[in-house]
Write a protein that holds these residues in place. Sequence first.
Motif, PDB file in Angstrom:
ATOM      1  N   LEU A  58      -8.419  -0.571  -2.769  1.00  0.00           N
ATOM      2  CA  LEU A  58      -7.710   0.713  -2.837  1.00  0.00           C
ATOM      3  C   LEU A  58      -7.669   1.205  -4.286  1.00  0.00           C
ATOM      4  N   LYS A  84       3.396  12.075 -10.619  1.00  0.00           N
ATOM      5  CA  LYS A  84       3.884  10.934  -9.837  1.00  0.00           C
ATOM      6  C   LYS A  84       5.254  10.503 -10.369  1.00  0.00           C
ATOM      7  N   ASP A  93      -7.997  -5.306  -2.747  1.00  0.00           N
ATOM      8  CA  ASP A  93      -8.083  -4.629  -1.446  1.00  0.00           C
ATOM      9  C   ASP A  93      -8.950  -3.377  -1.512  1.00  0.00           C
ATOM     10  N   PRO A 115       2.235  -3.754  -3.532  1.00  0.00           N
ATOM     11  CA  PRO A 115       1.851  -3.399  -2.169  1.00  0.00           C
ATOM     12  C   PRO A 115       0.889  -2.210  -2.121  1.00  0.00           C
ATOM     13  N   ALA A 116       0.129  -2.123  -1.046  1.00  0.00           N
ATOM     14  CA  ALA A 116      -0.881  -1.064  -0.910  1.00  0.00           C
ATOM     15  C   ALA A 116      -0.241   0.323  -0.814  1.00  0.00           C
ATOM     16  N   ASP A 117       0.869   0.414  -0.082  1.00  0.00           N
ATOM     17  CA  ASP A 117       1.509   1.705   0.190  1.00  0.00           C
ATOM     18  C   ASP A 117       1.781   2.474  -1.114  1.00  0.00           C
ATOM     19  N   PHE A 118       1.264   3.707  -1.162  1.00  0.00           N
ATOM     20  CA  PHE A 118       1.352   4.478  -2.409  1.00  0.00           C
ATOM     21  C   PHE A 118       2.801   4.720  -2.838  1.00  0.00           C
ATOM     22  N   ALA A 119       3.657   5.122  -1.880  1.00  0.00           N
ATOM     23  CA  ALA A 119       5.034   5.482  -2.251  1.00  0.00           C
ATOM     24  C   ALA A 119       5.776   4.264  -2.789  1.00  0.00           C
ATOM     25  N   VAL A 120       5.581   3.125  -2.138  1.00  0.00           N
ATOM     26  CA  VAL A 120       6.250   1.896  -2.581  1.00  0.00           C
ATOM     27  C   VAL A 120       5.736   1.509  -3.965  1.00  0.00           C
ATOM     28  N   ARG A 121       4.411   1.555  -4.089  1.00  0.00           N
ATOM     29  CA  ARG A 121       3.788   1.161  -5.356  1.00  0.00           C
ATOM     30  C   ARG A 121       4.223   2.088  -6.492  1.00  0.00           C
ATOM     31  N   ASP A 122       4.190   3.386  -6.216  1.00  0.00           N
ATOM     32  CA  ASP A 122       4.534   4.348  -7.270  1.00  0.00           C
ATOM     33  C   ASP A 122       5.957   4.148  -7.769  1.00  0.00           C
ATOM     34  N   ARG A 136      -3.001   2.895  -9.265  1.00  0.00           N
ATOM     35  CA  ARG A 136      -2.075   4.008  -9.562  1.00  0.00           C
ATOM     36  C   ARG A 136      -1.338   3.706 -10.863  1.00  0.00           C
TER      37      ARG A 136
END
Length: 369
Positions: free
Chosen positions: A339, A353, A337, A287-294, A342
């Motif tokens: 972005l 991270k 996308d 997913p794009a969301d950084f927190a979810v992805r990380d 990460r």
Amino acid sequence: MIDRRGVLKGAAAAAALPLLGAATAADSLAAVAASKGLRFGSTVGGKNFEDPAYRALNVAQCGLIVPENAMKWVALRPDAKSFDFRAADAIVRWAVDNRMGVRGHTLLWHSPQWMPDWVTRHDYGAQPAREAARLLADHVGTVAARYAGVIDSFDVVNEAVDSDTGGLRETALSKAMGAENAIDLAFRTARQAAPGAQLVYNDYMSWQDDGGKHRDGVLRLLEALKKRGTPVDALGVQGHLGSKYSDTPTGLGSLDVRAWRRFLDDATGMGLDLLVTELDVHDNPLPADFAVRDKLVADHTRAYLDLMLSYPQLKTIMCWGLSDKYSWLQGLRPRPDGLPKRPLPFDADFAPKPMRDAIAAAIKAAAPR
Ligand code: G3I
């Protein structure tokens, strides 16, 4: 201009502190690793090596450095007669000055795509096998001898196995002298030129369920090397994690952990040590969301390192870059996308991270070496 004596002088200092750099932070990944008898490091080179803040991050976190591109044939060999050591020497000198160890990558990238064009165009003459062997031994011997005593671990041969078929790739050199002969010669020449160094076969076989042919091909190669008495000491498991497929339960691929363990059991059963040489996570399908992805990247890294660290033969963990800012994946495998990716333990501003914590936690949970 660096000279051999200058490099070796620094190497003696480095030998006194083999696991940590001079400016390593007390809670750094290198320090956590050292507390377990492990080495932690990363790769530098090109644009990122010109960034003082990035160099400082490496000095603070790493006990070990590997040049990302500067020791490849394409970088060292403008033609069949000359060597250009400037970029490689600069990295080695900086690592030695900061009392970090150095790995060498790679004495033979056994893949036609990554060898200089002149190797294909070269005139191999009336006795092509002999000329190919001369060229290869000259290259491996010159590079290994130059850094012997400084570099204590070489990726002697990189990616010789075709991941689609499990067979050996062919280069212009191997077409002239035979792939097995070329691989043998690289290892034997490296042993002679740098007798104290760990000699590694390095490849990207993985724990993905579609990686069976690659894993089997690597095992066949290692078995053949051992049978012939070729001096190979360790298997470099690159550890480029993740998958290009998004329709998997995790978004990071469908894993076959049992097959992966069987593969590692077989490799270590041959008496080989293990290294994780190029850890990063390809996060395109996430997913794009950084927190979810990380978090997904960190959890995946933790599961992978827990498994790898369950093998006492694993004594070195290298990331393929420390910061997302400079990962090869940004340019060569962009997200659809647009972005930023990460894939690494520090973000583009060099802030830690969750992946960084996952690496530290996995090492802390591991048995000491
Ligand atoms: O330096 C030139 C620059 O002058 C030029 O303008 C630019 C145009 O494309 O290219 C630059 O060189 C690129 C170089 O990276 C530095 O960024 C090369 O084209 C590019 O092919 C090279 O990619 C490297 C790749 O290996 C091929 O050598 C990546 O940085 C490097 O991370 C990657 O590393 C490999 C390991 O050696 C083996 N395992 C897989 C791993 C990831 O692919």
